[in-house]
Design a protein around this motif. Sequence first.
Motif, PDB file in Angstrom:
ATOM      1  N   ARG A 114      -2.738   0.733 -16.834  1.00 38.36           N
ATOM      2  CA  ARG A 114      -2.608   0.529 -15.392  1.00 38.36           C
ATOM      3  C   ARG A 114      -2.939  -0.907 -15.001  1.00 38.36           C
ATOM      4  O   ARG A 114      -2.238  -1.514 -14.179  1.00 38.36           O
ATOM      5  CB  ARG A 114      -3.527   1.493 -14.645  1.00 38.36           C
ATOM      6  CG  ARG A 114      -3.566   1.238 -13.144  1.00 38.36           C
ATOM      7  CD  ARG A 114      -4.606   2.127 -12.469  1.00 38.36           C
ATOM      8  NE  ARG A 114      -5.918   1.987 -13.068  1.00 38.36           N
ATOM      9  CZ  ARG A 114      -6.755   0.981 -12.827  1.00 38.36           C
ATOM     10  NH1 ARG A 114      -6.376  -0.011 -12.029  1.00 38.36           N
ATOM     11  NH2 ARG A 114      -7.939   0.937 -13.397  1.00 38.36           N
ATOM     12  N   CYS A 115      -4.007  -1.454 -15.574  1.00 30.96           N
ATOM     13  CA  CYS A 115      -4.401  -2.831 -15.246  1.00 30.96           C
ATOM     14  C   CYS A 115      -3.294  -3.819 -15.593  1.00 30.96           C
ATOM     15  O   CYS A 115      -2.996  -4.740 -14.818  1.00 30.96           O
ATOM     16  CB  CYS A 115      -5.681  -3.202 -15.988  1.00 30.96           C
ATOM     17  SG  CYS A 115      -7.162  -2.533 -15.237  1.00 30.96           S
ATOM     18  N   CYS A 116      -2.690  -3.646 -16.766  1.00 25.98           N
ATOM     19  CA  CYS A 116      -1.599  -4.538 -17.162  1.00 25.98           C
ATOM     20  C   CYS A 116      -0.415  -4.398 -16.207  1.00 25.98           C
ATOM     21  O   CYS A 116       0.213  -5.390 -15.814  1.00 25.98           O
ATOM     22  CB  CYS A 116      -1.161  -4.241 -18.596  1.00 25.98           C
ATOM     23  SG  CYS A 116      -2.390  -4.620 -19.845  1.00 25.98           S
ATOM     24  N   SER A 117      -0.096  -3.162 -15.818  1.00 25.16           N
ATOM     25  CA  SER A 117       1.016  -2.930 -14.896  1.00 25.16           C
ATOM     26  C   SER A 117       0.733  -3.542 -13.530  1.00 25.16           C
ATOM     27  O   SER A 117       1.621  -4.124 -12.900  1.00 25.16           O
ATOM     28  CB  SER A 117       1.271  -1.426 -14.754  1.00 25.16           C
ATOM     29  OG  SER A 117       1.669  -0.863 -15.977  1.00 25.16           O
ATOM     30  N   ASP A 118      -0.503  -3.421 -13.058  1.00 28.43           N
ATOM     31  CA  ASP A 118      -0.860  -3.995 -11.765  1.00 28.43           C
ATOM     32  C   ASP A 118      -0.702  -5.515 -11.767  1.00 28.43           C
ATOM     33  O   ASP A 118      -0.158  -6.102 -10.830  1.00 28.43           O
ATOM     34  CB  ASP A 118      -2.302  -3.624 -11.406  1.00 28.43           C
ATOM     35  CG  ASP A 118      -2.448  -2.156 -11.039  1.00 28.43           C
ATOM     36  OD1 ASP A 118      -1.411  -1.491 -10.874  1.00 28.43           O
ATOM     37  OD2 ASP A 118      -3.593  -1.686 -10.934  1.00 28.43           O
ATOM     38  N   SER A 119      -1.189  -6.150 -12.823  1.00 27.53           N
ATOM     39  CA  SER A 119      -1.060  -7.610 -12.922  1.00 27.53           C
ATOM     40  C   SER A 119       0.398  -8.020 -13.015  1.00 27.53           C
ATOM     41  O   SER A 119       0.814  -9.039 -12.452  1.00 27.53           O
ATOM     42  CB  SER A 119      -1.840  -8.121 -14.146  1.00 27.53           C
ATOM     43  OG  SER A 119      -3.215  -7.850 -14.009  1.00 27.53           O
ATOM     44  N   LEU A 120       1.182  -7.232 -13.735  1.00 25.97           N
ATOM     45  CA  LEU A 120       2.611  -7.523 -13.855  1.00 25.97           C
ATOM     46  C   LEU A 120       3.295  -7.446 -12.491  1.00 25.97           C
ATOM     47  O   LEU A 120       4.142  -8.282 -12.162  1.00 25.97           O
ATOM     48  CB  LEU A 120       3.254  -6.529 -14.830  1.00 25.97           C
ATOM     49  CG  LEU A 120       4.754  -6.675 -15.081  1.00 25.97           C
ATOM     50  CD1 LEU A 120       5.070  -8.038 -15.682  1.00 25.97           C
ATOM     51  CD2 LEU A 120       5.251  -5.562 -15.998  1.00 25.97           C
ATOM     52  N   LYS A 121       2.905  -6.461 -11.682  1.00 25.63           N
ATOM     53  CA  LYS A 121       3.507  -6.323 -10.354  1.00 25.63           C
ATOM     54  C   LYS A 121       3.158  -7.512  -9.459  1.00 25.63           C
ATOM     55  O   LYS A 121       3.976  -7.946  -8.636  1.00 25.63           O
ATOM     56  CB  LYS A 121       3.058  -5.017  -9.716  1.00 25.63           C
ATOM     57  CG  LYS A 121       3.685  -3.786 -10.363  1.00 25.63           C
ATOM     58  CD  LYS A 121       3.036  -2.505  -9.876  1.00 25.63           C
ATOM     59  CE  LYS A 121       3.603  -1.314 -10.619  1.00 25.63           C
ATOM     60  NZ  LYS A 121       2.924  -0.047 -10.265  1.00 25.63           N
ATOM     61  N   VAL A 122       1.937  -8.031  -9.613  1.00 25.53           N
ATOM     62  CA  VAL A 122       1.550  -9.211  -8.840  1.00 25.53           C
ATOM     63  C   VAL A 122       2.488 -10.373  -9.155  1.00 25.53           C
ATOM     64  O   VAL A 122       2.970 -11.077  -8.262  1.00 25.53           O
ATOM     65  CB  VAL A 122       0.087  -9.595  -9.140  1.00 25.53           C
ATOM     66  CG1 VAL A 122      -0.249 -10.942  -8.526  1.00 25.53           C
ATOM     67  CG2 VAL A 122      -0.863  -8.536  -8.618  1.00 25.53           C
ATOM     68  N   ILE A 123       2.757 -10.565 -10.431  1.00 27.52           N
ATOM     69  CA  ILE A 123       3.634 -11.666 -10.850  1.00 27.52           C
ATOM     70  C   ILE A 123       5.058 -11.438 -10.364  1.00 27.52           C
ATOM     71  O   ILE A 123       5.718 -12.348  -9.852  1.00 27.52           O
ATOM     72  CB  ILE A 123       3.598 -11.811 -12.381  1.00 27.52           C
ATOM     73  CG1 ILE A 123       2.193 -12.211 -12.834  1.00 27.52           C
ATOM     74  CG2 ILE A 123       4.623 -12.832 -12.851  1.00 27.52           C
ATOM     75  CD1 ILE A 123       2.019 -12.232 -14.335  1.00 27.52           C
ATOM     76  N   GLN A 124       5.548 -10.194 -10.509  1.00 27.80           N
ATOM     77  CA  GLN A 124       6.922  -9.905 -10.106  1.00 27.80           C
ATOM     78  C   GLN A 124       7.129 -10.062  -8.611  1.00 27.80           C
ATOM     79  O   GLN A 124       8.209 -10.459  -8.165  1.00 27.80           O
ATOM     80  CB  GLN A 124       7.285  -8.482 -10.548  1.00 27.80           C
ATOM     81  CG  GLN A 124       7.423  -8.334 -12.053  1.00 27.80           C
ATOM     82  CD  GLN A 124       7.644  -6.896 -12.499  1.00 27.80           C
ATOM     83  OE1 GLN A 124       7.352  -5.958 -11.759  1.00 27.80           O
ATOM     84  NE2 GLN A 124       8.144  -6.724 -13.712  1.00 27.80           N
ATOM     85  N   GLN A 125       6.096  -9.770  -7.816  1.00 28.73           N
ATOM     86  CA  GLN A 125       6.215  -9.915  -6.372  1.00 28.73           C
ATOM     87  C   GLN A 125       6.234 -11.378  -5.929  1.00 28.73           C
ATOM     88  O   GLN A 125       6.544 -11.676  -4.784  1.00 28.73           O
ATOM     89  CB  GLN A 125       5.063  -9.178  -5.684  1.00 28.73           C
ATOM     90  CG  GLN A 125       5.176  -7.659  -5.781  1.00 28.73           C
ATOM     91  CD  GLN A 125       3.939  -6.942  -5.289  1.00 28.73           C
ATOM     92  OE1 GLN A 125       2.973  -7.582  -4.877  1.00 28.73           O
ATOM     93  NE2 GLN A 125       3.959  -5.624  -5.334  1.00 28.73           N
ATOM     94  N   MET A 126       5.867 -12.286  -6.834  1.00 26.46           N
ATOM     95  CA  MET A 126       5.809 -13.706  -6.484  1.00 26.46           C
ATOM     96  C   MET A 126       6.941 -14.498  -7.112  1.00 26.46           C
ATOM     97  O   MET A 126       6.913 -15.721  -7.117  1.00 26.46           O
ATOM     98  CB  MET A 126       4.474 -14.293  -6.942  1.00 26.46           C
ATOM     99  CG  MET A 126       3.284 -13.641  -6.261  1.00 26.46           C
ATOM    100  SD  MET A 126       1.752 -14.237  -6.958  1.00 26.46           S
ATOM    101  CE  MET A 126       0.590 -13.242  -6.034  1.00 26.46           C
ATOM    102  N   LYS A 127       7.943 -13.816  -7.639  1.00 26.93           N
ATOM    103  CA  LYS A 127       9.032 -14.516  -8.313  1.00 26.93           C
ATOM    104  C   LYS A 127       9.774 -15.466  -7.384  1.00 26.93           C
ATOM    105  O   LYS A 127      10.351 -16.451  -7.824  1.00 26.93           O
ATOM    106  CB  LYS A 127      10.005 -13.511  -8.911  1.00 26.93           C
ATOM    107  CG  LYS A 127       9.542 -12.952 -10.253  1.00 26.93           C
ATOM    108  CD  LYS A 127      10.631 -12.136 -10.904  1.00 26.93           C
ATOM    109  CE  LYS A 127      10.211 -11.688 -12.295  1.00 26.93           C
ATOM    110  NZ  LYS A 127      11.245 -10.887 -12.956  1.00 26.93           N
ATOM    111  N   SER A 128       9.753 -15.157  -6.102  1.00 29.52           N
ATOM    112  CA  SER A 128      10.473 -16.015  -5.165  1.00 29.52           C
ATOM    113  C   SER A 128       9.735 -17.325  -4.894  1.00 29.52           C
ATOM    114  O   SER A 128      10.325 -18.289  -4.416  1.00 29.52           O
ATOM    115  CB  SER A 128      10.679 -15.269  -3.835  1.00 29.52           C
ATOM    116  OG  SER A 128       9.422 -14.892  -3.296  1.00 29.52           O
TER     117      SER A 128
END
Length: 809
Positions: A114-128
């Motif tokens: 879960r922790c890895c997935s949460d951090s990944l989502k943070v990065i993906q939300q900032m792709k712009s």
Amino acid sequence: MDNALERSLHLLENALSPSERGLFKKKGKFGRDPIDFSFTVAPHELKKILEGTGSTFYIDDTIRLDRSFAGNVSQSDGKPWKSAIDRLYTQFFEILQSHSGGYDILDIVSDLSRCCSDSLKVIQQMKSTVSCVKEESWLRNEAITWRLIFILYQDRLLSQNLMDEGITQYCGQSEEMCIQNLFKRDNLIRESQLIIDWLEYNAMDTDYKVLHFSDNTVSWENTLHQLQSADTIAFGSSRQIVTEMDPDAPHVQHKPLHDLDVEDEKKAQKLCRQYGHPWKAAIFEGWRLFHNPNVKENFGSNLDLETGNKKNEEMEPDAFHEIKGNSNRDIWKRTYCGYIPAVLPICSSWEDCLWAYLKCMVDIRVESEIRDNCIRNEQYISLPEEYWMQRISLNEIFDSLEKSKSANIKEESFKPERVVQKFIILDEIQNLLLKIKEWIEDPRCPTYFLRFLAHLVLFFDQIGEGHDRNTIEDVLEVYIKHLMEINEAQLIAYYVSKLSPSNQTHLYSQYLERITDTEERKKCLEYAENKSGNLQRKITETDGYKINALDWVFFYELQRAEALLQTNALIFTFLTMGKLDAAHLAFEKIPVDTVEKITSEGNLSRELNQTVKEYFGYKAYLDANEAFNDWFKQFQCKPSIPEELPENAQFPEKVAHQHKMSQYKAELERWKLTMSHLAKNAKTLLYNVLLFPEGWLIGVKDGEYLRSICIPEVVLLLYSILYESQQYKECLQLADIIASEVHCLYEVYSKEKLAEILDKLCEVSLTFLNEKKDPWGERSIASNSVCLDKLLQKLVQMIYYYQGCLIFQ
């Protein structure tokens, strides 16, 4: 009161059964028995995996973990994605800390994913706003690897706990029941299906850029809309619908789609038939396994063909149930059966190819099982020989991936994350540890990969797969040195506590040398004290219920033998889990006259005699540990000598100092007397374990694992007492005791444990050499008559002697 009684008896039944105690699974090919964590698995998960009626066996809870964004990650320095990644070090530590009270190891794995997935989502939300981050790909792979570990090891646990007695092979008319029986009976096929589900979920969770520009609708759009907007939708379905968009959801959950989607499905099939494409219509339903619930069969001791459970005796005799599946599925299979060579060219990644190979392997096994065990009035239509020639093993699948004609897939097969996944799937943990040893020796090994490896080897160590202790220590040491670079004192103290005692002091002292601030030094020492105090696992609330439940089995004196058997089982479990205090509390529940009452009944059966012997074995071990703790506490209370007076001290100061010295000498004498008494008592009790008649825990089911842990530990405790008491010659005699063919203690020693005690014995011989004696302390050596070369020669001879005594493997 009734609830307490019911709960207590339930805990006893689950936790104390001798047939299930202390083991995670059957003894593996590497010889060491892991630990049983069965109480961490929820009942609905048992039913989902082993009693599910669908082809998808994926765990719902694991999927939901990754769909919720619960991470609260700090953002600083204009690089929020960097903070999200760096915070994983602390988050992993907090997860281990939060679960330190119990053996819920699978919960730990879920949280890491879960922790890895949460951090990944943070990065993906900032792709712009930020460019592509190199760690993004790794975070995805680490998250799915933890997810893979969760589903495979949960299934391996369940298959051991629930299938030891075996399952009768199916023989009847229902294809569906036949395959349900196959999945329950065949661990390889069930694990392969779990991996297929894992791969499909990974693909569904992947962000494909090409879909960003698609304006096509989705399948089952009404079902999806109701699931996503249940509170705002004006007209919902008239029935309770599926809760997930999994293609197999209607079949697995026995729930329909949205009414409009059901109509769309029927229209699609009708259109295909009207336009001369019946084969397209057949694709929608032709694959389904045939099952007629109206046919009564005697398979499986009156099993219900609908659920796989025992039939309800009150079921209506004349009730008609809907027939499921395709009775001519073999015709559909003959027409549409696929071939792996046709699928591979469109597989663009390692995961795609693995999915294709596994689907083919499972499909052939399923088809073979149906044709061998299902009874029909007419024979199944034969399939082409090429179809059956596609049989392939898991090892051959990974060999094919590593030799793929696609350069990208071949290259990906040798990436560390894929190698880890391969060995976990193959259950070849020893080979994986060897590979990990190679990776950590590379100075270019990324820090995020070190973090993953450190927690991976801790997982293997906890489930009893960490046979290569040197590799585990090496990985943790490299990871700790990285934590030293970023100055994470609390994390350093925690992971240092996972090392062997000899490495703990050495490595932590290296870190303390760098600390100059007084307050920071205090904190570092506090962290060290707290972690060293947590090396023994705490007693959880569940442990307390189990211990208190023993009161029920000791109420009736006629049941003393069975009560002793159950208590032995619980003590065994606690010792295997490293919970010495819990084992003490369980042992104290045994009434003092229990053995006397059992033996007064006359000649004991062989089983009962073994139970009594096991009881005395635990008593000897627990008494020895308690005596050592008493000695060690007194050892730490040695009086401190008063500080020396300065040369210019005044007369009153000298008088006060003399008084302090007198008090110190008196306290020192009392301390020495107490130490002598405690050392003698502890030494006797520790010898009782080593020299236990016929061998400590010999004959106990699965006792070899505890012997391999506890006996080397007892030897080291005994060595500590002898060495600190300056009984150096007796220290060296431990080599003879270990090497003795009478007790055969050497058989429980690994090479690592053997090296550890050998190092201690060499320490004693060096002490003798410093005292101008030979390495055995037998005679004095004049300092002017023997040169240093002679002394070194003697030391080498002594080492060879100990090697001859101890190295038997």
